[in-house]
Design a protein around this motif. Structure first.
Motif, PDB file in Angstrom:
ATOM      1  N   TYR A   1      58.325 142.607  71.436  1.00 45.33           N
ATOM      2  CA  TYR A   1      59.497 142.092  70.741  1.00 45.33           C
ATOM      3  C   TYR A   1      60.429 143.292  70.631  1.00 45.33           C
ATOM      4  O   TYR A   1      60.028 144.313  70.076  1.00 45.33           O
ATOM      5  N   LYS A   2      61.622 143.178  71.174  1.00 46.67           N
ATOM      6  CA  LYS A   2      62.488 144.362  71.219  1.00 46.67           C
ATOM      7  C   LYS A   2      62.647 144.966  69.834  1.00 46.67           C
ATOM      8  O   LYS A   2      63.010 144.268  68.885  1.00 46.67           O
ATOM      9  N   GLN A   3      62.400 146.287  69.768  1.00 43.81           N
ATOM     10  CA  GLN A   3      62.339 146.938  68.464  1.00 43.81           C
ATOM     11  C   GLN A   3      63.626 146.776  67.654  1.00 43.81           C
ATOM     12  O   GLN A   3      63.569 146.602  66.444  1.00 43.81           O
ATOM     13  N   LYS A   4      64.787 146.801  68.335  1.00 44.94           N
ATOM     14  CA  LYS A   4      66.046 146.729  67.585  1.00 44.94           C
ATOM     15  C   LYS A   4      66.148 145.410  66.806  1.00 44.94           C
ATOM     16  O   LYS A   4      66.777 145.352  65.749  1.00 44.94           O
ATOM     17  N   TYR A   5      65.490 144.351  67.310  1.00 48.97           N
ATOM     18  CA  TYR A   5      65.597 143.058  66.626  1.00 48.97           C
ATOM     19  C   TYR A   5      64.853 143.052  65.293  1.00 48.97           C
ATOM     20  O   TYR A   5      65.029 142.128  64.494  1.00 48.97           O
ATOM     21  N   SER A   6      63.993 144.064  65.059  1.00 48.03           N
ATOM     22  CA  SER A   6      63.296 144.091  63.765  1.00 48.03           C
ATOM     23  C   SER A   6      64.310 144.240  62.620  1.00 48.03           C
ATOM     24  O   SER A   6      64.048 143.806  61.502  1.00 48.03           O
ATOM     25  N   ILE A   7      65.473 144.812  62.908  1.00 44.07           N
ATOM     26  CA  ILE A   7      66.542 144.872  61.901  1.00 44.07           C
ATOM     27  C   ILE A   7      66.956 143.450  61.514  1.00 44.07           C
ATOM     28  O   ILE A   7      67.071 143.102  60.336  1.00 44.07           O
TER      29      ILE A   7
END
Ligand SMILES: [Zn+2]
Length: 329
Positions: A164-170
């Motif tokens: 899961y693309k890390q930036k989407y954790s924001i």
């Protein structure tokens, strides 16, 4: 590409029968996909106009039901049931497209089911479902997110195989805050701490707006990052510092190689120890201690799994959030 400024609540902001709204100068652009000639409602969001069917929206959303049943100022009563006046919504046109994609007929046939569900779509469904009180649009996407940002260790280990693309954790942190799905927070916040650059800037959504952490969550991340690093260092010391397994037949050799590897990790000869990733897999490190006997190798693998399970149980504390029922499958 349209830019949209998300606002907080559903409002019937302005309306007239020609769809010319104050502030738009009549320059609204018709959406290519969601403009049905026989649609029963025209919706304006940003500068994009949609002509869709009110029925499915009223059927599934009490908010739309209330909105569309309001007396329509200036409407001709005899035609009000057929074509309602334009409704101005404060949502992103992109979010509305994802909503209409689910609720309106498709102009192209989709014999093999829905296209791939990406983060933008999941996030739009949750925002739309939350705002318009369509529960299924909140709960099912949240459950999909729980497969990537779980509250129990075994699901977490399984989730590492699904990127899961890390930036989407924001975005996931913000969705968890919006819907009060606190169980998503520990793993999502930890993932934010692992973003190498751009955490404060956030990421750009498909509609051009920026998704950013709140100042409070940014502070949580800055405070937790050092605790995550300390936890990883303690983990390495505990795992490799205790020496060979009790059943080992070459204790001296195995212990010496474990300690030498630990020393190279802590001195930085082998890089990557001081990173905020206490739950990352250790298989490659264990394999790199090539002189270990099979008994010690298996013991290290089991121990690393057990120690990380303990760390996962403490994750809400490490991240500085309270989560009820944490660790229950
Ligand atoms: Zn051994």
């Amino acid at each position: 590409m349209a830019t949209c400024v998300p606002r907080k609540s559903a409002r019937l902001e302005a309306q007239d029968e020609d769809g010319e709204l104050e502030g738009t100068g009549g320059k609204a652009e018709r959406d290519r996909t969601f403009w049905f000639q026989d649609g029963t409602i025209v919706v304006l969001a940003g500068n994009i106009e949609f002509k869709v069917y009110a029925g499915p929206l009223i059927e599934h959303s009490p908010v739309f039901q209330d909105m569309f049943s309001l007396p329509q100022a200036g409407a001709d009563v005899s035609t009000a049931d057929r074509v309602r006046p334009t409704v101005h919504l404060s949502d992103s046109p992109c979010d509305l497209r994802y909503l209409f994609e689910l609720m309106m007929p498709s102009k192209t046939l989709r014999p093999f089911g829905s296209p791939v569900v990406n983060h933008d779509k999941l996030a739009a469904w949750i925002r739309m479902g939350h705002k318009y009180q369509i529960d299924v649009l909140v709960q099912e996407p949240l459950d999909r997110l729980r497969a990537h940002f779980p509250n129990n260790f075994d699901t977490y280990v399984a989730s590492l195989k699904r990127q899961y693309k890390q930036k989407y954790s924001i975005g996931v942190v913000n969705l968890a805050r919006l819907t009060d799905a606190r169980d998503l927070l520990p793993v999502a916040l930890m993932s934010c701490c692992q973003i190498q650059s751009g955490l404060t800037q956030g990421f750009q959504r498909i509609d051009g707006t920026w998704e950013q952490l709140s100042p409070g969550d940014l502070e949580l991340c800055f405070n937790a990052k050092e605790r995550l690093i300390q936890t990883r260092v303690q983990f390495a010391n505990r795992l490799l510092g205790s020496g060979a397994a009790p059943e080992c037949h070459s204790k001296e050799v195995c212990t010496r190689f474990m300690q030498a590897y630990l020393q190279r990790l802590t001195s930085g000869v082998i890089p990557g120890l001081r990173t905020p990733t206490p739950l990352s897999p250790w298989g490659s490190n264990i394999n790199a201690i090539w002189r270990l006997c099979e008994t010690c190798r298996k013991a290290l693998t089991d121990d690393s799994n057990n120690y990380q399970r303990e760390i996962f149980a403490r994750l809400p504390t490490i991240m500085g959030v309270d989560v009820e029922g944490w660790g229950e499958a």
